[in-house]
Design an enzyme around this catalytic site. Structure first.
Site, PDB file in Angstrom:
ATOM      1  N   ARG A   1      -3.561 -10.126   4.515  1.00  0.00           N
ATOM      2  CA  ARG A   1      -3.931 -10.206   3.091  1.00  0.00           C
ATOM      3  C   ARG A   1      -2.752  -9.672   2.288  1.00  0.00           C
ATOM      4  O   ARG A   1      -2.401  -8.501   2.408  1.00  0.00           O
ATOM      5  CB  ARG A   1      -5.189  -9.360   2.860  1.00  0.00           C
ATOM      6  CG  ARG A   1      -5.688  -9.318   1.432  1.00  0.00           C
ATOM      7  CD  ARG A   1      -6.901  -8.394   1.326  1.00  0.00           C
ATOM      8  NE  ARG A   1      -7.445  -8.363  -0.016  1.00  0.00           N
ATOM      9  CZ  ARG A   1      -6.955  -7.618  -1.006  1.00  0.00           C
ATOM     10  NH1 ARG A   1      -5.916  -6.837  -0.802  1.00  0.00           N
ATOM     11  NH2 ARG A   1      -7.515  -7.650  -2.199  1.00  0.00           N
TER      12      ARG A   1
ATOM     13  N   LYS B   1       0.813  -1.218   0.000  1.00  0.00           N
ATOM     14  CA  LYS B   1       0.000   0.000   0.000  1.00  0.00           C
ATOM     15  C   LYS B   1       0.848   1.270   0.000  1.00  0.00           C
ATOM     16  O   LYS B   1       2.051   1.252   0.286  1.00  0.00           O
ATOM     17  CB  LYS B   1      -1.004  -0.057   1.142  1.00  0.00           C
ATOM     18  CG  LYS B   1      -2.105  -1.084   0.786  1.00  0.00           C
ATOM     19  CD  LYS B   1      -3.334  -1.002   1.598  1.00  0.00           C
ATOM     20  CE  LYS B   1      -4.361  -1.976   0.992  1.00  0.00           C
ATOM     21  NZ  LYS B   1      -5.451  -2.266   1.910  1.00  0.00           N
TER      22      LYS B   1
END
Ligand code: HH2
Length: 274
Positions: free
Chosen positions: A252, A217
């Site tokens: 994840r 991210k």
């Protein structure tokens, strides 16, 4: 801790985006064969769950009609299901996509909108599958424009507790509910994501299994001179280990093999000290 030292206690969910536009792996998997090959590779690398998605949630991503999303994910879910018992989650905000995915063999509905779409709570109760309720401030299209919080950890925890209660009130079994702080979803890269990662144990303390999605991210790029998504492995692993230390149940990730190895080593060190 798991009694088998080779198997991390934190479960690893591999990301399988059947999308042309996901922020880090968009367009990588065109068609069922490519998706299935990636799914097999992730299972061989140690994935405990495969998260199949047919709509990108990155800021500014184009919305996908339900029929198109179903056409992207259902054939892959069926193909994976035919050859492997690994649990599959469907990453969607749409009840009709969740219904089609569960009918095809998905066991978990991973909803970044935490069942806020019309009919979503009822669909989750009816389907009887596990559900991941994720925090997001705003909508995917505009969520990064000006996210605001007083106390980000308290606000995320309160939201997740309220969504869990709403799901239970609608008939979702308590033991089927997971929570996710939603790293990067309506959060300033540094001012919100970092305190949230530092405060993960307060989300864990709500008493539900927690899923953490920090892999590749933007905050990692912000901390490393603008490193692009495919050069954020080190930061992704650092965040996964921070999650493991805080007691999350699963991470994840895009890079399954490397994450499993990091968790094994982290866990073996923790076990050696007790
Ligand atoms: N992050 C993304 C998508 N789905 N689901 C959960 N539960 N938690 C997350 O943090 C999460 C998620 C975004 O990552 P990715 O799937 O790689 O990108 P895109 O949304 O662009 O497809």
């Amino acid at each position: 801790m798991s009694s088998d030292p080779a198997k991390p206690a934190v479960r690893v969910m591999g990301v399988l985006n059947m999308t042309p536009d996901s922020f880090s792996d968009g367009g990588a998997l065109a068609g069922v064969e490519a998706g299935l090959a990636r799914a097999r590779a992730m299972v061989a690398a140690g994935a405990d769950i495969l998260d199949v998605g047919g709509e990108s949630t990155r800021p500014g991503a184009a919305p996908v009609p339900a029929e198109a999303e179903i056409a992207r994910v259902v054939p892959l879910i069926q193909a994976i299901r035919a050859g492997n018992p690994v649990p599959i989650s469907i990453d969607t905000m749409k009840p009709e996509v969740a219904r089609a995915a569960v009918a095809a063999g998905a066991a978990i509905w991973n909803d970044v909108a935490a069942l806020r779409a019309p009919g979503a709570l009822e669909a989750a109760a009816e389907l009887g599958c596990e559900v991941v309720l994720m925090h997001m401030q705003g909508e995917p299209g505009s969520m990064q424009q000006e996210p605001r919080y007083g106390d980000v950890v308290a606000e995320v925890a309160d939201f997740l507790a309220a969504r869990a209660q709403a799901a239970i009130a609608a008939g979702v079994a308590r033991e089927r509910i997971w929570l996710d702080p939603g790293i990067g979803f309506g959060k300033h890269m540094i001012r919100h994501n970092l305190p949230l990662l530092a405060g993960l144990s307060r989300i864990v303390d709500l008493g539900f299994p927690v899923l953490l999605g920090a892999s590749r991210k933007s905050f990692i790029g912000a901390l490393d001179e603008g490193a692009p998504p495919d050069a954020r492995l080190g930061g992704s692993i650092a965040a996964a280990l921070a999650g493991a230390a805080a007691g999350v149940a699963a991470v994840r990730v895009h890079d399954v093999r490397e994450t499993v190895q990091a968790l094994r080593v982290w866990q073996a060190i923790a076990a050696a000290g007790t």
